[in-house]
Scaffold this active site. Structure first.
Site: not given
Length: 334
Positions: A14, A17, A36, A110, A144, A195, A260
């Protein structure tokens, strides 16, 4: 320990990563990378970039052992950095036929592992018998997307063994990445999980039409709530205002890169959980963390006040009306 003598492997294809691989590739000549998605690996080998996440980053793929076989990557690595969403971690670990017992494991995840209700470090310790001295945590504040743009960012690397923390800090450091170490492995990992819940709350508030004034009050209450929660789980001397706690909370709560916050914003605007997840096509760790944090809080002998976590839980899992829940929440904040 010297980084030149240890082999590093990253597990997860992702955005986070991919960003970690970018950081490592600034300092290392060989990195094993488990993804994957086999078609993403084929694309990466030919085009030099991840087709699905932060695709602007161009890699020298000659440095990589790319594989969709988790056993191959684990076998070829001494230090493993896990960046697989917590909701899918155990499913991936079930594919293992090789041992993790002699590995140094750092979590860049996280969230809480749903199958055990534990943060990732505790999960590896309890279920895979990894000693805490061989377990570490990699936390922000660090998105990221900004790593991809090489904007100055800060990382905190926590481990009970400071030499291992320093080792990982050294291989991640660059002109645009500053690193520091910590011995609060449990506190920093819980903060990284919590968070995301508060970022969902910030997003819901924005979606409902609350302004900056309320957002500042919400974040002020969130950091105090975080401290109360973490102190109940694992009390030690820590400065909650450090960047690994408050800094990570602020960037996740306010940044337009925060998935989020984006998820919460959609909920506040009237999306269902399912429709929001489908439209985002990304994992919002805070959704799973909310349930785990709620259950853990219920198990604590001496509960702390967690009105924000309770509000997010009621909206996401009890399907309560966000507008009504936040109206009540505003009366509990100061």
């Amino acid at each position: 320990m010297e980084e030149g003598k240890l082999r590093f492997g990253v597990l997860g294809g992702g955005s986070w990563g991919t960003a970690i691989v970018k950081m490592l590739s600034e300092n290392l000549e060989h990195i094993s990378w488990y993804m994957r998605n086999e078609s993403a690996i084929r694309h990466l080998k030919v085009e030099g970039h991840n087709p699905n996440y932060i695709s602007s980053v161009q890699f020298d793929v000659s440095k990589f052992l790319l594989s969709n076989d988790i056993n191959e990557v684990v076998s070829s690595s001494d230090v493993l950095i896990f960046a697989i969403p917590s909701a899918f971690l155990e499913n991936e670990l079930q594919r293992l036929s090789v041992s993790l017992s002699d590995k140094i494991i750092f979590s860049a995840i996280k969230g809480i592992v749903p199958e055990s209700g534990l943060i990732v470090g505790e999960h590896f310790h309890d279920y895979y018998q990894i000693p805490f001295k061989n377990i570490g945590v990699l936390t922000g504040p660090c998105h990221a997307e900004e790593v991809a743009m090489e904007r100055l960012s800060y990382l905190t690397i926590a481990c009970a063994d400071s030499s291992k923390a320093e080792l990982v800090a050294k291989v991640l450091k660059s002109d645009y990445i500053r690193t520091k170490i910590s011995d609060d492995i449990i506190g920093t990992e819980y903060a990284a999980m919590l968070k995301n819940i508060y970022a969902i709350a910030a997003g819901i508030a924005h979606g409902l039409g609350y302004g900056d004034n309320f957002q500042s009050v919400l974040m002020s209450n969130a950091i105090r709530e975080m401290k109360r929660f973490i102190d109940k789980v694992y009390k030690m001397k820590r400065n909650i205002n450090n960047s690994a706690y408050l800094g990570d909370l602020l960037v996740t709560g306010y940044s337009t890169f925060s998935r989020n916050r984006m998820f919460g914003n959609m909920i506040g605007k009237g999306y269902t959980v399912k429709s929001a997840m489908m439209e985002m096509n990304m994992v919002a760790e805070g959704y799973y963390a909310t349930k785990s944090a709620h259950l853990l809080h219920e198990k604590l002998k001496k509960k702390s006040k967690t009105p924000i976590i309770n509000a997010v839980y009621n909206i996401l899992y009890e399907e309560k009306n966000p507008k009504k829940v936040f109206k009540k929440l505003t009366e509990k904040l100061d």
